[in-house]
Write an enzyme that holds these catalytic residues in place. Structure first.
Site, PDB file in Angstrom:
ATOM      1  N   HIS A 159       0.851  -1.186   0.000  1.00  0.00           N
ATOM      2  CA  HIS A 159       0.000   0.000   0.000  1.00  0.00           C
ATOM      3  C   HIS A 159       0.889   1.239   0.000  1.00  0.00           C
ATOM      4  O   HIS A 159       2.071   1.179   0.385  1.00  0.00           O
ATOM      5  CB  HIS A 159      -0.899   0.007   1.232  1.00  0.00           C
ATOM      6  CG  HIS A 159      -1.950  -1.063   1.218  1.00  0.00           C
ATOM      7  ND1 HIS A 159      -3.053  -1.028   2.035  1.00  0.00           N
ATOM      8  CD2 HIS A 159      -2.055  -2.215   0.496  1.00  0.00           C
ATOM      9  CE1 HIS A 159      -3.804  -2.094   1.819  1.00  0.00           C
ATOM     10  NE2 HIS A 159      -3.217  -2.834   0.892  1.00  0.00           N
TER      11      HIS A 159
ATOM     12  N   GLU B 274       1.097   3.857   1.913  1.00  0.00           N
ATOM     13  CA  GLU B 274       1.669   4.233   3.205  1.00  0.00           C
ATOM     14  C   GLU B 274       2.803   3.287   3.603  1.00  0.00           C
ATOM     15  O   GLU B 274       3.839   3.727   4.106  1.00  0.00           O
ATOM     16  CB  GLU B 274       0.592   4.231   4.297  1.00  0.00           C
ATOM     17  CG  GLU B 274      -0.508   5.243   4.080  1.00  0.00           C
ATOM     18  CD  GLU B 274      -1.680   4.725   3.251  1.00  0.00           C
ATOM     19  OE1 GLU B 274      -2.737   5.375   3.259  1.00  0.00           O
ATOM     20  OE2 GLU B 274      -1.547   3.664   2.582  1.00  0.00           O
TER      21      GLU B 274
ATOM     22  N   CYS C 280      -5.904   2.159   5.717  1.00  0.00           N
ATOM     23  CA  CYS C 280      -6.572   0.918   6.104  1.00  0.00           C
ATOM     24  C   CYS C 280      -5.999   0.464   7.454  1.00  0.00           C
ATOM     25  O   CYS C 280      -5.027   1.037   7.943  1.00  0.00           O
ATOM     26  CB  CYS C 280      -6.338  -0.141   5.030  1.00  0.00           C
ATOM     27  SG  CYS C 280      -4.661  -0.822   5.026  1.00  0.00           S
TER      28      CYS C 280
ATOM     29  N   CYS D  92      -2.175  -0.276   7.315  1.00  0.00           N
ATOM     30  CA  CYS D  92      -1.354   0.928   7.186  1.00  0.00           C
ATOM     31  C   CYS D  92      -1.394   1.774   8.450  1.00  0.00           C
ATOM     32  O   CYS D  92      -0.364   2.314   8.869  1.00  0.00           O
ATOM     33  CB  CYS D  92      -1.808   1.743   5.981  1.00  0.00           C
ATOM     34  SG  CYS D  92      -1.457   0.912   4.412  1.00  0.00           S
TER      35      CYS D  92
END
Length: 156
Positions: free
Chosen positions: A53, A55, A83, A86
Protein backbone atom coordinates in the site's frame (compact mmCIF):
# COMPACT_ATOMS: atom_id res chain seq x y z
CA UNK A 1 8.04 26.87 2.36
CA UNK A 2 5.54 24.12 1.56
CA UNK A 3 2.35 23.83 3.59
CA UNK A 4 0.32 20.82 4.70
CA UNK A 5 -2.00 21.47 1.77
CA UNK A 6 0.90 21.20 -0.68
CA UNK A 7 2.05 17.85 0.70
CA UNK A 8 -1.48 16.42 0.71
CA UNK A 9 -2.07 17.65 -2.83
CA UNK A 10 1.14 15.87 -3.83
CA UNK A 11 -0.15 12.63 -2.29
CA UNK A 12 -3.38 13.02 -4.26
CA UNK A 13 -1.43 13.72 -7.45
CA UNK A 14 0.65 10.58 -6.86
CA UNK A 15 -2.58 8.59 -6.42
CA UNK A 16 -3.93 9.89 -9.76
CA UNK A 17 -0.64 9.19 -11.58
CA UNK A 18 -0.43 5.77 -9.96
CA UNK A 19 -3.57 4.64 -11.78
CA UNK A 20 -1.84 5.42 -15.09
CA UNK A 21 1.00 3.10 -14.03
CA UNK A 22 -1.39 0.22 -13.34
CA UNK A 23 -1.41 0.71 -9.58
CA UNK A 24 -4.17 1.49 -7.14
CA UNK A 25 -5.56 5.00 -6.57
CA UNK A 26 -3.51 5.75 -3.46
CA UNK A 27 -0.52 7.95 -2.73
CA UNK A 28 1.49 8.88 0.36
CA UNK A 29 4.17 11.41 1.23
CA UNK A 30 6.35 11.42 4.36
CA UNK A 31 7.83 14.73 5.48
CA UNK A 32 10.42 15.57 8.11
CA UNK A 33 11.42 19.12 9.02
CA UNK A 34 9.46 20.45 6.06
CA UNK A 35 11.29 18.24 3.54
CA UNK A 36 9.89 15.28 1.63
CA UNK A 37 11.60 12.07 2.71
CA UNK A 38 9.45 9.65 0.70
CA UNK A 39 6.68 9.99 -1.88
CA UNK A 40 5.12 6.98 -3.54
CA UNK A 41 1.98 5.20 -4.60
CA UNK A 42 0.35 1.86 -4.06
CA UNK A 43 2.04 -1.01 -5.92
CA UNK A 44 -0.04 -4.02 -4.91
CA UNK A 45 -0.93 -5.05 -8.45
CA UNK A 46 2.41 -4.01 -9.98
CA UNK A 47 4.47 -6.09 -7.55
CA UNK A 48 1.94 -8.78 -6.59
CA UNK A 49 2.48 -7.75 -2.98
CA UNK A 50 -0.73 -7.34 -0.98
CA UNK A 51 1.15 -5.27 1.61
CA UNK A 52 2.47 -2.73 -0.91
CA UNK A 53 0.00 0.00 0.00
CA UNK A 54 1.15 3.60 -0.51
CA UNK A 55 1.67 4.23 3.20
CA UNK A 56 3.66 1.01 3.68
CA UNK A 57 5.80 1.79 0.62
CA UNK A 58 6.42 5.33 1.90
CA UNK A 59 7.37 4.06 5.38
CA UNK A 60 9.80 1.57 3.83
CA UNK A 61 11.40 4.28 1.69
CA UNK A 62 11.62 6.78 4.54
CA UNK A 63 13.09 4.21 6.92
CA UNK A 64 15.70 3.26 4.36
CA UNK A 65 16.57 6.87 3.55
CA UNK A 66 16.81 7.87 7.23
CA UNK A 67 18.41 4.53 8.20
CA UNK A 68 16.03 3.99 11.11
CA UNK A 69 12.82 2.17 11.96
CA UNK A 70 11.79 5.08 14.19
CA UNK A 71 10.18 7.83 12.13
CA UNK A 72 9.54 10.13 15.07
CA UNK A 73 9.53 13.72 13.87
CA UNK A 74 7.89 12.73 10.58
CA UNK A 75 4.40 13.39 9.29
CA UNK A 76 2.56 11.32 6.69
CA UNK A 77 0.17 12.69 4.08
CA UNK A 78 -2.11 10.11 2.50
CA UNK A 79 -4.56 10.52 -0.34
CA UNK A 80 -6.99 8.37 1.64
CA UNK A 81 -7.63 7.39 5.24
CA UNK A 82 -5.26 4.48 5.91
CA UNK A 83 -6.57 0.92 6.10
CA UNK A 84 -6.06 -1.04 9.36
CA UNK A 85 -2.72 -2.47 8.18
CA UNK A 86 -1.35 0.93 7.19
CA UNK A 87 -2.65 2.63 10.31
CA UNK A 88 -0.92 -0.03 12.40
CA UNK A 89 2.32 0.53 10.46
CA UNK A 90 2.06 4.28 10.99
CA UNK A 91 1.79 3.73 14.73
CA UNK A 92 4.66 1.20 14.73
CA UNK A 93 6.85 3.65 12.79
CA UNK A 94 6.11 6.29 15.46
CA UNK A 95 5.11 8.89 12.88
CA UNK A 96 4.00 12.03 14.71
CA UNK A 97 1.03 13.08 12.61
CA UNK A 98 -1.30 11.69 9.96
CA UNK A 99 -3.01 13.88 7.36
CA UNK A 100 -5.44 12.37 4.85
CA UNK A 101 -7.91 13.46 2.18
CA UNK A 102 -10.57 10.88 1.22
CA UNK A 103 -12.03 8.83 4.08
CA UNK A 104 -12.76 5.12 4.43
CA UNK A 105 -16.33 5.61 3.20
CA UNK A 106 -15.02 7.24 0.02
CA UNK A 107 -12.68 4.26 -0.41
CA UNK A 108 -15.54 1.82 0.20
CA UNK A 109 -17.60 3.55 -2.47
CA UNK A 110 -14.69 3.05 -4.91
CA UNK A 111 -14.51 -0.69 -4.13
CA UNK A 112 -11.93 -0.64 -1.33
CA UNK A 113 -13.91 -1.75 1.72
CA UNK A 114 -11.95 -2.54 4.89
CA UNK A 115 -14.96 -2.69 7.21
CA UNK A 116 -14.82 -6.49 7.43
CA UNK A 117 -11.26 -6.26 8.83
CA UNK A 118 -12.30 -3.79 11.51
CA UNK A 119 -15.10 -6.19 12.51
CA UNK A 120 -12.88 -9.28 12.40
CA UNK A 121 -10.26 -7.76 14.72
CA UNK A 122 -12.80 -7.45 17.53
CA UNK A 123 -14.05 -11.04 17.22
CA UNK A 124 -12.73 -13.93 19.34
CA UNK A 125 -10.49 -16.25 17.30
CA UNK A 126 -13.16 -18.94 17.00
CA UNK A 127 -15.66 -16.51 15.43
CA UNK A 128 -13.36 -15.02 12.79
CA UNK A 129 -13.86 -15.90 9.13
CA UNK A 130 -10.13 -16.71 8.96
CA UNK A 131 -9.64 -20.07 10.66
CA UNK A 132 -7.34 -19.22 13.57
CA UNK A 133 -5.69 -21.82 15.78
CA UNK A 134 -3.34 -21.11 18.68
CA UNK A 135 -0.96 -23.74 20.02
CA UNK A 136 2.62 -24.10 21.36
CA UNK A 137 2.11 -20.93 23.39
CA UNK A 138 4.53 -22.02 26.13
CA UNK A 139 7.28 -22.66 23.57
CA UNK A 140 6.83 -19.21 22.08
CA UNK A 141 6.73 -17.55 25.50
CA UNK A 142 10.22 -18.97 26.20
CA UNK A 143 11.54 -16.92 23.29
CA UNK A 144 9.99 -13.78 24.79
CA UNK A 145 11.63 -14.63 28.10
CA UNK A 146 15.00 -14.85 26.34
CA UNK A 147 14.31 -11.47 24.69
CA UNK A 148 13.52 -9.88 28.05
CA UNK A 149 16.81 -11.15 29.49
CA UNK A 150 18.96 -9.48 26.81
CA UNK A 151 20.37 -6.27 28.26
CA UNK A 152 21.89 -4.68 25.16
CA UNK A 153 19.04 -5.23 22.70
CA UNK A 154 17.65 -2.58 20.40
CA UNK A 155 14.16 -1.80 21.68
CA UNK A 156 11.45 -1.01 19.18
Amino acid sequence: MKKDTDFLKQAIEISANNIKKGGGPFGAVIVKDGKIIAATGNSVTNTNDPTAHAEINAIRLASKKLNTFDLSGCEIYSSCEPCPMCLGAIYWARIDKLHFAANKTDAKNAGFDDEFIYKEIDLPFEKRSLKTVQFLQDDAKKVFKTWLEIEDKTEY
